[in-house]
Design an enzyme around this catalytic site. Sequence first.
Site, PDB file in Angstrom:
ATOM      1  N   ARG A  23       0.830  -1.226   0.000  1.00 35.83           N
ATOM      2  CA  ARG A  23       0.000   0.000   0.000  1.00 35.83           C
ATOM      3  C   ARG A  23       0.862   1.272   0.000  1.00 35.83           C
ATOM      4  O   ARG A  23       0.529   2.264   0.652  1.00 35.83           O
ATOM      5  CB  ARG A  23      -0.954   0.048   1.198  1.00 35.83           C
ATOM      6  CG  ARG A  23      -2.000  -0.995   1.241  1.00 35.83           C
ATOM      7  CD  ARG A  23      -2.943  -0.985   0.032  1.00 35.83           C
ATOM      8  NE  ARG A  23      -3.671  -2.226   0.054  1.00 35.83           N
ATOM      9  CZ  ARG A  23      -3.211  -3.346  -0.521  1.00 35.83           C
ATOM     10  NH1 ARG A  23      -2.101  -3.345  -1.233  1.00 35.83           N
ATOM     11  NH2 ARG A  23      -3.890  -4.448  -0.448  1.00 35.83           N
ATOM     12  N   SER A  58     -10.710   0.273   3.314  1.00 38.41           N
ATOM     13  CA  SER A  58     -10.076  -0.004   4.608  1.00 38.41           C
ATOM     14  C   SER A  58      -9.510   1.292   5.172  1.00 38.41           C
ATOM     15  O   SER A  58      -8.755   1.983   4.493  1.00 38.41           O
ATOM     16  CB  SER A  58      -8.940  -1.007   4.433  1.00 38.41           C
ATOM     17  OG  SER A  58      -9.470  -2.220   3.968  1.00 38.41           O
ATOM     18  N   GLU A  95      -5.005   4.338   6.112  1.00 44.75           N
ATOM     19  CA  GLU A  95      -4.690   4.060   4.707  1.00 44.75           C
ATOM     20  C   GLU A  95      -5.088   5.232   3.793  1.00 44.75           C
ATOM     21  O   GLU A  95      -4.299   5.638   2.941  1.00 44.75           O
ATOM     22  CB  GLU A  95      -5.383   2.772   4.269  1.00 44.75           C
ATOM     23  CG  GLU A  95      -5.036   2.390   2.846  1.00 44.75           C
ATOM     24  CD  GLU A  95      -5.806   1.176   2.348  1.00 44.75           C
ATOM     25  OE1 GLU A  95      -5.643   0.081   2.899  1.00 44.75           O
ATOM     26  OE2 GLU A  95      -6.567   1.338   1.382  1.00 44.75           O
TER      27      GLU A  95
HETATM   28  C1  LIG Z   1     -15.541   0.527  -1.037  1.00 41.10           C
HETATM   29  C2  LIG Z   1     -14.059   0.681  -1.244  1.00 41.10           C
HETATM   30  C3  LIG Z   1     -13.242  -0.416  -1.424  1.00 41.10           C
HETATM   31  C4  LIG Z   1     -11.853  -0.279  -1.609  1.00 41.10           C
HETATM   32  N1  LIG Z   1     -11.092  -1.394  -1.769  1.00 41.10           N
HETATM   33  C5  LIG Z   1      -9.751  -1.281  -1.956  1.00 41.10           C
HETATM   34  C6  LIG Z   1      -8.937  -2.441  -2.127  1.00 41.10           C
HETATM   35  O1  LIG Z   1      -9.416  -3.563  -2.138  1.00 41.10           O
HETATM   36  N2  LIG Z   1      -7.609  -2.264  -2.290  1.00 41.10           N
HETATM   37  C7  LIG Z   1      -7.027  -1.032  -2.331  1.00 41.10           C
HETATM   38  O2  LIG Z   1      -5.811  -0.939  -2.511  1.00 41.10           O
HETATM   39  N3  LIG Z   1      -7.776   0.097  -2.174  1.00 41.10           N
HETATM   40  C8  LIG Z   1      -9.117  -0.010  -1.986  1.00 41.10           C
HETATM   41  N4  LIG Z   1      -9.880   1.112  -1.800  1.00 41.10           N
HETATM   42  C9  LIG Z   1      -9.236   2.424  -1.781  1.00 41.10           C
HETATM   43  C10 LIG Z   1      -9.293   3.153  -3.140  1.00 41.10           C
HETATM   44  O3  LIG Z   1     -10.349   2.697  -3.934  1.00 41.10           O
HETATM   45  C11 LIG Z   1      -8.012   3.016  -3.939  1.00 41.10           C
HETATM   46  O4  LIG Z   1      -6.918   3.485  -3.197  1.00 41.10           O
HETATM   47  C12 LIG Z   1      -8.074   3.785  -5.268  1.00 41.10           C
HETATM   48  O5  LIG Z   1      -6.929   3.513  -6.050  1.00 41.10           O
HETATM   49  C13 LIG Z   1      -8.191   5.282  -5.072  1.00 41.10           C
HETATM   50  O6  LIG Z   1      -8.504   5.826  -6.336  1.00 41.10           O
HETATM   51  P1  LIG Z   1      -9.230   7.203  -6.534  1.00 41.10           P
HETATM   52  O7  LIG Z   1      -9.199   7.461  -7.993  1.00 41.10           O
HETATM   53  O8  LIG Z   1     -10.557   7.212  -5.898  1.00 41.10           O
HETATM   54  O9  LIG Z   1      -8.207   8.180  -5.788  1.00 41.10           O
HETATM   55  P2  LIG Z   1      -8.516   9.487  -4.930  1.00 41.10           P
HETATM   56  O10 LIG Z   1      -9.196   9.095  -3.667  1.00 41.10           O
HETATM   57  O11 LIG Z   1      -9.169  10.520  -5.768  1.00 41.10           O
HETATM   58  O12 LIG Z   1      -7.031   9.966  -4.601  1.00 41.10           O
HETATM   59  C14 LIG Z   1      -6.199   9.243  -3.710  1.00 41.10           C
HETATM   60  C15 LIG Z   1      -4.843   9.941  -3.595  1.00 41.10           C
HETATM   61  O13 LIG Z   1      -4.160   9.890  -4.815  1.00 41.10           O
HETATM   62  C16 LIG Z   1      -3.920  11.199  -5.320  1.00 41.10           C
HETATM   63  N5  LIG Z   1      -4.152  11.111  -6.764  1.00 41.10           N
HETATM   64  C17 LIG Z   1      -5.271  10.682  -7.396  1.00 41.10           C
HETATM   65  N6  LIG Z   1      -5.088  10.678  -8.724  1.00 41.10           N
HETATM   66  C18 LIG Z   1      -3.821  11.125  -8.925  1.00 41.10           C
HETATM   67  C19 LIG Z   1      -3.038  11.337 -10.102  1.00 41.10           C
HETATM   68  N7  LIG Z   1      -3.505  11.095 -11.322  1.00 41.10           N
HETATM   69  N8  LIG Z   1      -1.772  11.819  -9.935  1.00 41.10           N
HETATM   70  C20 LIG Z   1      -1.273  12.077  -8.705  1.00 41.10           C
HETATM   71  N9  LIG Z   1      -1.967  11.886  -7.563  1.00 41.10           N
HETATM   72  C21 LIG Z   1      -3.235  11.406  -7.692  1.00 41.10           C
HETATM   73  C22 LIG Z   1      -4.901  12.100  -4.615  1.00 41.10           C
HETATM   74  O14 LIG Z   1      -4.419  13.428  -4.536  1.00 41.10           O
HETATM   75  C23 LIG Z   1      -4.956  11.436  -3.266  1.00 41.10           C
HETATM   76  O15 LIG Z   1      -3.830  11.805  -2.523  1.00 41.10           O
HETATM   77  C24 LIG Z   1     -11.276   1.005  -1.613  1.00 41.10           C
HETATM   78  C25 LIG Z   1     -12.102   2.135  -1.444  1.00 41.10           C
HETATM   79  C26 LIG Z   1     -13.480   1.974  -1.258  1.00 41.10           C
HETATM   80  C27 LIG Z   1     -14.347   3.184  -1.086  1.00 41.10           C
END
Ligand SMILES: Cc1cc2nc3c(=O)[nH]c(=O)nc-3n(C[C@H](O)[C@H](O)[C@H](O)COP(=O)(O)OP(=O)(O)OC[C@H]3O[C@@H](n4cnc5c(N)ncnc54)[C@H](O)[C@@H]3O)c2cc1C
Length: 348
Positions: free
Chosen positions: A162, A240, A338
């Site tokens: 992670r 998580s 996380e």
């Molecule tokens: C129901 C649920 C289940 C989940 N299950 C998992 C799982 O099984 N495994 C897991 O690893 N995660 C899981 N997650 C967490 C999450 O989905 C992941 O970490 C996902 O990759 C985040 O993507 P996002 O586009 O929503 O990022 P965001 O929440 O929009 O951003 C996350 C971070 O990344 C930065 N960021 C986003 N895009 C960029 C970019 N293009 N360039 C630079 N920085 C950027 C943002 O500034 C922020 O700091 C889960 C979340 C939820 C709500």
Amino acid sequence: MADRLAGVRLAPYTTLRMGGRARVFVEARSEGELVEIVAEADRNGEPVLILSGGSNLVIGDEGFDGLVVRVASTGVEIAGDGRVTVQAGEDWDALVSRCVNEGLAGVECLSGIPGLVGSTPIQNVGAYGQDVSQTVTGVRVYDRTAGEIRELNADQCGFAYRHSVFKADTGRHVVLAVTYALTSSDLSGPVAYKELAARLGVEIGERVPLAEAREAVLALRRGKGMVLDPEDPDTRSAGSFFTNPVLDAAAAADLELRAPGFPRWGMPDGAVKVPAAWLIENAGFPKGYEKGRVRISTKHTLALTNPTGEASAAELLALAREVRDGVREKFSVTLVNEPVMVGVSLAD
Ligand SMILES: Cc1cc2nc3c(=O)[nH]c(=O)nc-3n(C[C@H](O)[C@H](O)[C@H](O)COP(=O)(O)OP(=O)(O)OC[C@H]3O[C@@H](n4cnc5c(N)ncnc54)[C@H](O)[C@@H]3O)c2cc1C
């Protein structure tokens, strides 16, 4: 150039449905726009928050006093050798589904994870025995410190559990596109996760048809409220909330005294990873544990939720601290969040 909007509420852009307003909000619809917008803000000394799917973000009630750039760039290129290069703004699960349908193996166990492609390298997204470090071969970034576009290879991404260089140095890199090296096959990679193997009725190490792996993962995830569903209040979370702590030998021996026979996964370097969910439950916080308008998911101990969508980030943080403190008191282990925190912190 994209429209700049003032005072946009950020809560609807996050899966937790929390967060105040952005001073300015703009959507970047192409790689070029993304670079141009961020570079200009940097020249003007304007704080920038990159927002993708908002599924790993806790944004404070004060919002963000700067420019929020929503990533909306699109484009998928699939090369004959299984290499797939994808723009940051593509939906992750839509990509996984397409890969499964086109017979490309390597990301099928990452089905149902919310968010966009550009975020997957940030915390080395993983689940059910796969993570993207196993397939990412290159990440195209805009390096804000150098003011230039760079192509990072997998080693330069510093992937760990992670974690990556992107999470270590938040704000330095804007991910523009990611290349995954997938394998042309109708079968999944060797199933590496016990619960998934049991669901599929196979032994660890066996392969199954890609579509079966995807369906089994989606079914397991739905059972835990880990697939976004507007009808399921348990999915109003950031996934998580705590990572599984990794303990060195001395810390593990200390925990053994407090909790003989505690569950653990051995790590290659002799350290052990402990399920945070086990620590939380055994510190007295069961599924469904409620505090005002926030609660631990009724299906998954690790997810802190905003079931009605009306709670504040301050309420969520108070619950997170109560859980962290309870675990620390009972087990002398400090849980770490996380999701990325914006304008808030777990520290008191
Ligand atoms: C129901 C649920 C289940 C989940 N299950 C998992 C799982 O099984 N495994 C897991 O690893 N995660 C899981 N997650 C967490 C999450 O989905 C992941 O970490 C996902 O990759 C985040 O993507 P996002 O586009 O929503 O990022 P965001 O929440 O929009 O951003 C996350 C971070 O990344 C930065 N960021 C986003 N895009 C960029 C970019 N293009 N360039 C630079 N920085 C950027 C943002 O500034 C922020 O700091 C889960 C979340 C939820 C709500």
